[in-house]
Motif scaffolding. Structure first.
Motif, PDB file in Angstrom:
ATOM      1  N   LEU A   1       0.835  -1.207   0.000  1.00  0.00           N
ATOM      2  CA  LEU A   1       0.000   0.000   0.000  1.00  0.00           C
ATOM      3  C   LEU A   1       0.865   1.250   0.000  1.00  0.00           C
ATOM      4  CD1 LEU A   1      -3.001  -0.530   2.425  1.00  0.00           C
ATOM      5  CD2 LEU A   1      -3.077  -0.010  -0.005  1.00  0.00           C
ATOM      6  N   TYR A   2       1.939   1.180   0.786  1.00  0.00           N
ATOM      7  CA  TYR A   2       2.836   2.330   0.848  1.00  0.00           C
ATOM      8  C   TYR A   2       3.394   2.637  -0.544  1.00  0.00           C
ATOM      9  CZ  TYR A   2       7.140   4.907   1.633  1.00  0.00           C
ATOM     10  OH  TYR A   2       8.137   5.839   1.557  1.00  0.00           O
ATOM     11  N   LEU A   3       3.823   1.575  -1.238  1.00  0.00           N
ATOM     12  CA  LEU A   3       4.363   1.778  -2.579  1.00  0.00           C
ATOM     13  C   LEU A   3       3.280   2.247  -3.535  1.00  0.00           C
ATOM     14  CD1 LEU A   3       6.755  -1.299  -2.884  1.00  0.00           C
ATOM     15  CD2 LEU A   3       7.368   1.097  -2.506  1.00  0.00           C
TER      16      LEU A   3
ATOM     17  N   LEU B   1      -1.560   5.714  -9.977  1.00  0.00           N
ATOM     18  CA  LEU B   1      -2.857   5.555  -9.321  1.00  0.00           C
ATOM     19  C   LEU B   1      -2.808   6.154  -7.919  1.00  0.00           C
ATOM     20  CD1 LEU B   1      -5.709   4.328  -9.192  1.00  0.00           C
ATOM     21  CD2 LEU B   1      -4.682   2.242  -8.314  1.00  0.00           C
ATOM     22  N   GLY B   2      -1.709   5.882  -7.222  1.00  0.00           N
ATOM     23  CA  GLY B   2      -1.560   6.414  -5.870  1.00  0.00           C
ATOM     24  C   GLY B   2      -1.567   7.923  -5.860  1.00  0.00           C
TER      25      GLY B   2
ATOM     26  N   VAL C   1      -9.579   1.728  15.570  1.00  0.00           N
ATOM     27  CA  VAL C   1      -8.235   1.901  15.018  1.00  0.00           C
ATOM     28  C   VAL C   1      -8.128   3.198  14.230  1.00  0.00           C
ATOM     29  CG1 VAL C   1      -6.675   1.043  13.237  1.00  0.00           C
ATOM     30  CG2 VAL C   1      -7.611  -0.526  14.922  1.00  0.00           C
ATOM     31  N   ILE C   2      -9.081   3.432  13.326  1.00  0.00           N
ATOM     32  CA  ILE C   2      -8.892   4.611  12.478  1.00  0.00           C
ATOM     33  C   ILE C   2      -9.173   5.893  13.235  1.00  0.00           C
ATOM     34  CG2 ILE C   2      -9.318   3.329  10.362  1.00  0.00           C
ATOM     35  CD1 ILE C   2     -11.926   4.683  10.084  1.00  0.00           C
ATOM     36  N   VAL C   3      -9.999   5.804  14.283  1.00  0.00           N
ATOM     37  CA  VAL C   3     -10.193   6.995  15.107  1.00  0.00           C
ATOM     38  C   VAL C   3      -8.913   7.299  15.884  1.00  0.00           C
ATOM     39  CG1 VAL C   3     -11.377   7.858  17.134  1.00  0.00           C
ATOM     40  CG2 VAL C   3     -12.675   6.854  15.292  1.00  0.00           C
ATOM     41  N   ILE C   4      -8.276   6.261  16.418  1.00  0.00           N
ATOM     42  CA  ILE C   4      -7.019   6.463  17.137  1.00  0.00           C
ATOM     43  C   ILE C   4      -5.940   6.965  16.182  1.00  0.00           C
ATOM     44  CG2 ILE C   4      -5.085   5.256  18.240  1.00  0.00           C
ATOM     45  CD1 ILE C   4      -7.051   3.483  19.637  1.00  0.00           C
ATOM     46  N   GLY C   5      -5.860   6.349  15.005  1.00  0.00           N
ATOM     47  CA  GLY C   5      -4.781   6.662  14.075  1.00  0.00           C
ATOM     48  C   GLY C   5      -4.974   7.988  13.364  1.00  0.00           C
ATOM     49  N   GLY C   6      -6.217   8.452  13.299  1.00  0.00           N
ATOM     50  CA  GLY C   6      -6.483   9.648  12.507  1.00  0.00           C
ATOM     51  C   GLY C   6      -7.124   9.207  11.209  1.00  0.00           C
ATOM     52  N   ILE C   7      -8.379   9.666  10.985  1.00  0.00           N
ATOM     53  CA  ILE C   7      -9.106   9.164   9.829  1.00  0.00           C
ATOM     54  C   ILE C   7      -8.451   9.648   8.548  1.00  0.00           C
ATOM     55  CG2 ILE C   7     -11.349   9.097   8.721  1.00  0.00           C
ATOM     56  CD1 ILE C   7     -12.582   9.530  11.432  1.00  0.00           C
ATOM     57  N   GLY C   8      -8.250   8.736   7.615  1.00  0.00           N
ATOM     58  CA  GLY C   8      -7.656   9.111   6.340  1.00  0.00           C
ATOM     59  C   GLY C   8      -6.174   8.803   6.254  1.00  0.00           C
ATOM     60  N   SER C   9      -5.575   8.421   7.370  1.00  0.00           N
ATOM     61  CA  SER C   9      -4.135   8.190   7.360  1.00  0.00           C
ATOM     62  C   SER C   9      -3.819   6.695   7.400  1.00  0.00           C
ATOM     63  CB  SER C   9      -3.499   8.880   8.572  1.00  0.00           C
ATOM     64  OG  SER C   9      -2.270   8.287   8.880  1.00  0.00           O
ATOM     65  N   ILE C  10      -3.119   6.209   6.353  1.00  0.00           N
ATOM     66  CA  ILE C  10      -2.747   4.788   6.305  1.00  0.00           C
ATOM     67  C   ILE C  10      -1.719   4.485   7.385  1.00  0.00           C
ATOM     68  CG2 ILE C  10      -1.705   2.996   4.884  1.00  0.00           C
ATOM     69  CD1 ILE C  10      -3.990   3.580   3.403  1.00  0.00           C
TER      70      ILE C  10
END
Lengths: 306, 323
Positions: free
Chosen positions: A158-160, A167-168, A231-240
């Motif tokens: 995903l990072y790549l 596309l990324g 998880v995504i609330v802790i991590g910050g929504i939108g951030s992989i």
């Protein structure tokens, strides 16, 4: 409490975290790019597990099942996006919650209709069925290690994909300014369908892999979905990146909490009571962690362009 | 009288009339159905204060619904077994005491949840309220003292002075009375200075702050009142089923409350009740046809969101003025 047991629990936590990451990555991507809150993501997890179990039972090959899970979840995701989700991007979150809640009802009851209420079982493939020796003499199933490996591979992939490909680049552009990339001649509709299908495929993959550890049944996606939200609330929504760190944090907290808290309370109270209180507190622990993190950082640890 | 008021009154009176007709026909099952509508309507009216007026999309109101339910269950169990509860206080089977206890407990929890959750907005708020409700859900499952996963039975429906609560009609009237009270509170809040501030906060937070009103305290107050009303409905729901279980805390319950509001009409006085009536009717009618009724319910909900915005009230009384 021995060291080997401790290492085993840490690996379990990692494996759980990695599986959460596969769910959370799709959710956070979909939210980041399209601004959509998708409750039906857990249904795509379930679709993946059912597709894998069905194909594996019919062909005898787990690997074909895995391919089927990716294909089925991506196809279901694309179909849902085209038929329903597409109409929700301009709506407020309330409508999105209700529509995707309705999708859960449809998916769950539809699956029950086709497959019945009995759980299906999925065997761990021959190749990964043994166990490896850990330092200290304990054994750990290869399959769970393989799940961790797949998770890490997906994270790197995903990072790549997002950082290095065309596309990324479009996905990132879509996150920061959707009108602008539309004006630059990029077909946003197709881009959105692609992102949604990608997220769905990741959820399906997670479902198939977990299906071999638990039973495959209707509603299996819901507990995972809610943890993925945490998880995504802790991590910050939108951030992989936030999704990855949040997943590992939640996976470890959940697993180690269940393991350590009863021991901890056992230090100063009778064992039976310690087990009860420890278990009750452990089941709440990640939510407490989440509340603490949000009390200090209301946008999560790594808020993307929020 | 505006068209909306007329239709609201018709819906409320219609529920009452339906129960009396069922009573006259000797169909107690339909009275129970009407009771269910009234209780769910009350729960959703509570949520409508936060969601409809304040724009606070709480996906965790099942927490308060469940707290009300468990207040009824726990107090009744202690009274039934004659065991003291806390600090030597006895349990009780008096509904009024149970309601007050449940509402206060839910209010206190809502203060805690609100203090943290209201620092966020949008999707974060939705997910945090969901997470808090899940926290309580898992606590209820893993705490064995009051039945854990199996739930708690209320052997005899709790008592209300001067009424035989075991008679379906009497219990319906109690629920209907509270529903009416809840609707009056909603209407009074909506038209008060406080309600104006709350709604202004939904429409434009910056402007509200510019006239010197901080949105946070207004929202927290609304959230707490909303939670208390939903808890009241939870206590009635427990008495209706004579059973409480952790499923009252489940996120499906939270989702269902939101569904009721959207089905009926967001922010409208009679919206939640209209939604509850339609929802219970769907459940009953579809459930009689197929065991897979949830599949069709899903399709109908989807159709409502996509094509019939404004819900039942939008259909009957025209689009709401609020934006």
């Amino acid at each position: 409490m021995s060291l080997t047991l401790f290492i085993e629990q840490i690996l379990n936590g990692l494996q759980f975290g990695v599986m959460l990451f596969l769910m959370a990555a799709g959710l956070t991507l979909i939210f980041g790019v399209m601004g959509l809150i998708n409750l039906a993501h857990g249904s795509l997890f379930m679709v993946g597990a059912f597709a894998c179990a069905t194909v594996a039972a019919a062909t005898g090959s787990f690997w074909l099942g895995l391919v089927a899970s990716l294909a089925a979840a991506a196809a279901a995701g694309a179909l849902v996006e085209i038929l329903v989700i597409r109409r929700l991007y301009e709506r407020d979150h309330l409508d999105q919650v209700l529509a995707t809640f309705a999708l859960i009802l449809i998916f769950s009851e539809g699956t029950r209709w086709v497959f019945g209420s009995f759980p299906l079982y999925l065997d761990i493939p021959q190749l990964l069925s043994g166990a490896v020796h850990l330092p200290g003499g304990a054994q750990y199933p290869i399959y769970r290690l393989a799940v961790i490996g797949v998770g890490i591979a997906v994270a790197i992939g995903l990072y790549l994909l997002i950082g290095k490909t065309r596309l990324g680049m479009r996905i990132r552009a879509g996150e920061s300014d959707r009108e602008m990339i539309g004006a630059l001649g990029i077909d946003i509709g197709t881009l959105y369908t692609l992102v949604f299908a990608l997220g769905a495929a990741l959820a399906g993959l997670a479902g198939a892999m977990v299906g071999a550890l638990q039973s495959v049944q209707v509603g299996m996606g819901e507990p995972v979905l809610i943890l993925a939200f945490v998880v995504i609330v802790i991590g910050g929504i939108g951030s992989i990146k936030g999704a990855l760190i949040g997943s590992i944090l939640v996976g470890l907290t959940e697993t180690l909490g269940r393991f350590l808290l009863p021991h901890f309370f056992g230090l100063f109270m009778p064992n039976s009571e310690a087990a009860t209180i420890g278990a009750a507190l452990a089941s709440m622990l990640i939510y407490i962690v989440m509340a603490l993190i949000l009390a200090f950082r209301p946008q999560g640890l790594f808020a993307a362009n929020a | 009288m505006t068209r909306e008021t007329t239709i609201s009154i018709l819906i409320i009176a219609g529920l009452l009339a339906a129960a009396f007709i069922a009573q006259a026909m000797g169909e107690t099952f339909y009275i129970t159905l009407a009771t269910r509508m009234a209780i769910l309507g009350l729960a959703a009216t509570g949520l409508n204060i936060a969601l409809g007026l304040g724009g606070l999309v709480s996906f965790g109101h099942a927490a308060f619904f469940g707290i009300g339910g468990y207040a009824a269950g726990i107090l009744a169990t202690h009274a039934f077994n004659s065991e003291p509860l806390l600090l030597g206080l006895p349990g009780t089977n008096q509904m009024i005491v149970i309601w007050i206890t449940g509402a206060i407990a839910a209010g206190l929890v809502a203060v805690l949840i609100g203090l943290i959750s209201l620092r966020t907005s949008g999707v974060y708020f939705i997910m945090i309220t969901l997470a808090f409700a899940q926290m309580i859900y898992y606590f209820a499952i893993s705490w064995p003292a009051y039945g854990g996963e199996d739930g708690l039975s209320i052997y005899v429906r709790n008592a209300f002075p001067g009424m035989n609560t075991l008679a379906p009609m009497s219990f319906f009237l109690i629920c209907f009375g509270l529903l009416a009270l809840g609707l009056i509170v909603f209407a009074m809040l909506r038209d008060s200075r406080f309600g104006a501030a709350l709604q202004a906060g939904r429409q434009n937070e910056t402007r509200l702050a510019a006239v010197g009103i901080g949105p946070f305290r207004v929202r927290l107050t609304a959230f707490v009142i909303s939670a208390m009303m939903t808890a009241l409905a939870g206590a009635l729901f427990a008495d209706l089923n004579r059973f409480v279980s952790p499923s009252m805390f489940s996120w499906h319950m939270s989702g269902e409350l939101i569904v009721l509001i959207i089905l009926g009409g967001v922010g409208r006085l009679a919206g939640p009740l209209a939604g509850a009536i339609v929802y219970v009717l769907f459940e009953f009618a579809l459930g009689g046809i197929t065991e897979h009724w949830q599949f069709f319910l899903g399709l109908i909900l989807l159709a409502v969101v996509l094509f019939a915005r404004g819900g039942v009230m939008g259909l009957l009384a025209g689009r709401a003025r609020h934006g």
